[in-house]
Design a protein around this motif. Structure first.
Motif, mmCIF file in Angstrom:
data_model
loop_
_atom_site.group_PDB
_atom_site.id
_atom_site.type_symbol
_atom_site.label_atom_id
_atom_site.label_comp_id
_atom_site.label_asym_id
_atom_site.label_seq_id
_atom_site.Cartn_x
_atom_site.Cartn_y
_atom_site.Cartn_z
ATOM 1 N N GLN A 1 -21.316 -26.497 18.947
ATOM 2 C CA GLN A 1 -22.165 -26.610 20.151
ATOM 3 C C GLN A 1 -22.363 -28.073 20.635
ATOM 4 N N VAL B 1 -21.064 -24.452 13.364
ATOM 5 C CA VAL B 1 -21.373 -24.033 14.605
ATOM 6 C C VAL B 1 -22.352 -24.879 15.218
ATOM 7 N N THR C 1 -20.934 -23.313 7.159
ATOM 8 C CA THR C 1 -20.899 -22.625 8.398
ATOM 9 C C THR C 1 -21.877 -23.181 9.576
ATOM 10 N N SER C 2 -23.046 -23.280 9.150
ATOM 11 C CA SER C 2 -24.084 -23.435 10.153
ATOM 12 C C SER C 2 -23.649 -25.133 10.558
#
Length: 515
Positions: free
Chosen positions: A218, A214, A210-211
């Protein structure tokens, strides 16, 4: 002193003069009385009991002054409302108000004569951790944590470390069991331990995925900005689909989200140079002292290694550079109108994006300038971000310094310095990023593409925001704020009158200046 509205005429005498009475920091009034005596304090202000004998001419009640200071604080923060839900920590204990702490000397050691005359390194005053950079403390931690054999692979070492932790927890849970250990019970403990281990690894793997999603999203946004350069616009993210953004004002939501991405990818938060330390570092550089963004590294792990499960150090590869290819393809494979990814502007920025030095800002300058020109909402967001960062670093807000003896003796009582700190370590403002955004908003490309009224409003808002830094108890941050505010004022003289009319505490501050 006055009695029943009369002062000197009945010989009450002088209580304070000049700056002697300062309710925010310094001497303030108190009362004392004997047993069986009663007293009712009337402080004045809207919604309270009126004075039977009003204050002398030229004075007003404390309650009225505090209420005006709260309203003044609200007016200063009006321009920050567009940043709802970002770095400000909500204070549930009561309203804060703006106060003048400009006579404070917090951080004055930065101006010590040893630094000014010999150009010594000021990192000693900024909490720099040089041992970790040289490998001192990190090497000790690696040697002390050597419970794993040197012949084991990183994977085996990680599994052994995790399994040892799970088994120790299982044994401690069964320590009170009176039954003797049997083969079946030991097997059951092993099965349970391996099951818990697999479950924890699966949960950790999901969190990491999940990180990563993200982070790569970005990174894609930042690559889009860099690649588009002076053609970048918020229209890239404004689609016709009505369900893409949750708020009614999609441009405002896009502006806030884009700012959060830019701040996360370009601030010095990961290297520790944010908040008060970042402000001191900017001031030190302005004084010509030896400060580097790498001098405050918070990690104690040696370069090229990462600690897994807070114990086992394993090698890590660093930031993946997708756009930098190692080999060029033959001419027959690549079409004439195609471009090698390694030769693009975005590929050049990948190294800076993965570092902690904040160098990625230079690659985003043109794209941010065009976004500021083409979107008034995004311009308001950046101005609000600058004003909020200056205000938070200045720590010129005040709520109360009154605590009971019970509160002072309790372990939960916070130290005095934490009372004025209204941000957390994870959301600490970056002084260097704030200075960069200010220069970007005042740059020539932005000025030439905005109207005269827009330029005036922009400079007045920035000048007012930086003037709040003049109230800080920190001389280094006051110096940075004064230099920046003076530069803005030289390009827009009307900003001074606008600020004085809007913010009385700044008007009183400027009235004390000799000029």
């Amino acid at each position: 002193f006055t009695l029943n509205g009369k002062g000197e005429e009945i010989g009450m005498g002088l209580a304070y003069s000049g700056e002697g009475f300062r309710p925010c920091s310094g001497v303030y009034a108190c009362v004392s009385f004997n047993r069986k005596e009663k007293i009712r304090l009337v402080l004045g202000g809207e919604g309270t009991e009126p004075f039977k004998f009003p204050p002398p001419e030229g004075y007003r009640g404390v309650g009225e002054a505090i209420q005006d200071a709260v309203k003044e604080m609200d007016s200063i923060m009006e321009n920050e409302n567009i940043l709802d839900g970002s770095t400000l920590t909500k204070d549930s204990s009561g309203k804060r108000y703006i106060c003048d702490f400009s006579d404070g000397e917090h951080g004055h050691e930065l101006f010590a004569w040893q630094h000014r005359y010999y150009g010594a390194d000021a990192s000693v005053h900024l909490g720099a951790s040089r041992a970790g950079l040289r490998g001192g403390s990190s090497m000790k931690s690696l040697k002390s944590g050597g419970s794993v054999s040197n012949n084991d692979s990183p994977v085996s070492a990680d599994i052994a470390s995790r399994l040892a932790k799970v088994l120790s927890e299982s044994k401690s849970a069964d320590a009170d069991d009176d039954e003797s250990d049997t083969l079946e019970s030991n097997v059951e403990i092993l099965k349970t331990s391996y099951g818990d281990l697999l479950s924890s690894v699966e949960d950790e793997f999901k969190e990491v995925c999940t990180s990563l999603c993200v982070l790569y999203a970005q990174k894609l946004v930042m690559h889009t900005m860099v690649s588009s350069s002076d053609t970048f616009s918020l229209n890239y993210f404004l689609t016709e689909a009505s369900d893409t953004w949750t708020s009614e004002n999609a441009e405002e939501e896009v502006s806030r989200t884009l700012w959060k991405v830019v701040e996360h990818c370009t601030s010095l938060r990961s290297s520790g140079w944010v908040g008060e330390a970042g402000a001191m570092a900017v001031a030190a550089e302005a004084l010509g002292l030896g400060i580097s963004t790498f001098d405050n590294a918070s990690s104690s792990t040696a370069p090229g290694l990462i600690q897994v499960n807070d114990q086992t150090p394993i090698p890590c590869g660093g930031t993946v550079q997708f756009l930098s290819s190692a080999l060029f393809l033959p001419n027959g494979v690549v079409k004439e109108n195609s471009t090698y990814p390694s030769l693009t502007y975005a590929a050049c920025s990948e190294v800076s994006l993965g570092s902690d030095a904040g160098g990625y800002l230079s690659f985003t300058r043109s794209s941010l300038q065009n976004a500021v020109v083409t979107s008034s909402v995004f311009r308001e967001v950046l101005v609000a971000a600058v004003r909020r960062a200056v205000r938070l670093i200045a720590a010129a807000e005040f709520d109360s310094d009154e605590r009971s003896s019970e509160d002072d003796s309790s372990e939960s009582a916070s130290p005095p310095n934490d009372r004025k700190r209204v941000y957390s370590d994870e959301n600490a403002p970056d002084a260097r990023l704030t200075a960069f955004l200010t220069g970007l908003l005042l740059s020539e490309p932005v000025k030439c593409n905005l109207s005269e009224d827009e330029n005036t409003a922009l400079r007045c808002s920035l000048f007012e925001g930086w003037c709040v830094g003049l109230l800080s108890p920190s001389p280094p941050w006051r110096m940075v704020s004064a230099l920046t505010a003076a530069g803005i004022l030289s390009t827009c003289p009307v900003a001074l009158s606008s600020t004085i009319l809007r913010v009385p505490v700044l008007a009183r501050y400027f009235s004390r200046l000799e000029s």
